[in-house]
Design an enzyme around this catalytic site. Structure first.
Site, mmCIF file in Angstrom:
data_model
loop_
_atom_site.group_PDB
_atom_site.id
_atom_site.type_symbol
_atom_site.label_atom_id
_atom_site.label_comp_id
_atom_site.label_asym_id
_atom_site.label_seq_id
_atom_site.Cartn_x
_atom_site.Cartn_y
_atom_site.Cartn_z
ATOM 1 N N ASP A 299 1.110 9.450 9.096
ATOM 2 C CA ASP A 299 1.454 9.767 8.004
ATOM 3 C C ASP A 299 0.937 10.679 7.578
ATOM 4 O OD1 ASP A 299 4.103 9.718 6.770
ATOM 5 O OD2 ASP A 299 4.455 7.676 5.612
ATOM 6 N N GLU B 97 14.803 9.542 2.637
ATOM 7 C CA GLU B 97 14.880 7.151 2.203
ATOM 8 C C GLU B 97 15.584 7.344 0.920
ATOM 9 O OE1 GLU B 97 11.054 6.333 2.310
ATOM 10 O OE2 GLU B 97 11.274 4.034 0.736
ATOM 11 N N LYS C 269 4.118 13.328 9.275
ATOM 12 C CA LYS C 269 5.091 13.291 8.427
ATOM 13 C C LYS C 269 4.491 13.962 7.583
ATOM 14 C CE LYS C 269 7.238 9.275 7.643
ATOM 15 N NZ LYS C 269 6.480 9.301 5.548
ATOM 16 N N SER D 57 2.746 3.611 4.566
ATOM 17 C CA SER D 57 3.295 2.417 3.685
ATOM 18 C C SER D 57 2.290 1.044 4.093
ATOM 19 C CB SER D 57 5.313 2.172 4.536
ATOM 20 O OG SER D 57 4.584 1.599 5.674
HETATM 21 O O1 KIV Z 1 5.635 4.746 5.079
HETATM 22 C C1 KIV Z 1 6.217 4.426 5.409
HETATM 23 O O2 KIV Z 1 6.934 2.947 6.003
HETATM 24 C C2 KIV Z 1 7.765 5.688 5.248
HETATM 25 C C3 KIV Z 1 9.050 5.166 5.800
HETATM 26 C C4 KIV Z 1 9.021 4.219 4.808
HETATM 27 C C5 KIV Z 1 9.985 5.844 6.307
HETATM 28 O O3 KIV Z 1 7.458 6.852 4.925
#
Ligand code: KIV
Length: 288
Positions: free
Chosen positions: A107, A205, A136, A69
């Site tokens: 991520d 989500e 993730k 994000s």
């Molecule tokens: O990238 C991010 O901020 C996320 C959250 C929305 C869980 O994956």
């Protein structure tokens, strides 16, 4: 004359009585499992830099997520699709240097794991070497062999189901997922397969609260919800959203914790307290 904080170290000096001594023991995967077993809610926030990492860690957030994000929040992109591995490594390193005790997830950005298990492994290694403790990745079904390979190689994995932002175009925009029986069943089956493959956490989500609750109850791993109601094992929000820094209409599932707070640290402490006590999210205000 009143002293003014001249550099980040001064700004942070008040956070800990002894700046060399963290105020809690490091949050480990073992500790997260203990919390889950004891029914204690897990608190997670996104974090993209060292200064906020220190603030969130000192405020007692259990898990920091270097979310992709950041492409939207920091860089103004319309989606997360253009975030690169180099950007994720850079921000993961920054957060790791500011953080002392929170569990740190990074991520895997779009394109860094879709092509092959080997590419996924190589990129996960880069994030771990930058300081992540878990990676993730988004999606179910096709990600199961990737999760298994990472876990077998000693890399803890957080799965991400429901609305998966890297698939925004395929999903037809920012839409709640798992609304009908068939899609709710698919979601639950994907979650079970990912847990069996070794995923240790699941981010869920934008899923109706009732669906998220039954999925959480059926799964043997903690489910961290965002727009998924109060029945999950914990909650995550985008930091800038919960600090009221989002331009335009606030998202339904976000509360602005800066309202009534004396500052950022207090707002974050309030978030931690409200999630732990089950005061956030409020099903009527924030659920689907
Ligand atoms: O990238 C991010 O901020 C996320 C959250 C929305 C869980 O994956």
């Amino acid at each position: 004359m009143a002293a003014t904080a001249a550099n980040p170290a001064d700004t942070l000096a008040h956070l800990s009585q002894n700046p060399l001594m963290p105020s809690r023991r490091p949050v480990t995967l073992h500790r997260l499992r203990e919390m889950y077993a004891a029914g204690e809610k897990i608190t997670m926030l996104t974090c993209y830099d060292a200064l906020f990492a220190r603030v969130l860690d000192e405020a007692g957030v259990d898990v920091l997520l270097v979310g992709d994000s950041l492409g939207m929040v920091l860089n103004g992109h319309p989606t997360t699709l253009s975030v690169s591995m180099e950007e994720m490594v850079y921000h993961t390193g920054s957060v790791a240097r500011g953080n002392r005790t929170a569990w740190l997830i990074a991520d895997m950005p779009f394109g860094s794991y879709q092509e092959s298990t080997d590419l996924c492994m190589r990129n996960a290694v880069k994030l771990m070497q930058a300081g992540a403790q878990m990676v993730k990745l988004e999606g179910g079904g096709w990600t199961v062999p990737l999760v298994r390979r990472l876990v077998d190689s000693g890399i803890p994995v957080c799965a991400h189901l429901g609305f998966t932002p890297q698939s925004v175009h395929a999903l037809g925009g920012y839409r709640v997922q798992g609304r009908n029986e068939a899609s709710a069943e698919l979601l639950a089956a994907d979650a079970k397969d990912l847990a069996e493959a070794g995923a240790a956490l699941l981010v869920l989500e934008m899923v109706p609260s009732a669906t998220a609750r039954s999925l959480t109850e059926a799964l043997p791993i903690p489910v961290i919800g965002i727009g998924a109601g109060a029945g999950c094992s914990g909650q995550v929000l985008v930091l800038h959203d919960m600090l009221g820094l989002k331009a335009g209409e606030p998202l339904r599932f976000v509360r602005n914790f800066m309202e009534g707070a004396g500052g950022i640290e207090q707002a974050v402490r309030q978030y931690v307290a409200d999630v732990r006590a089950g005061r956030f999210p409020d099903e009527k205000l924030h659920g689907f």
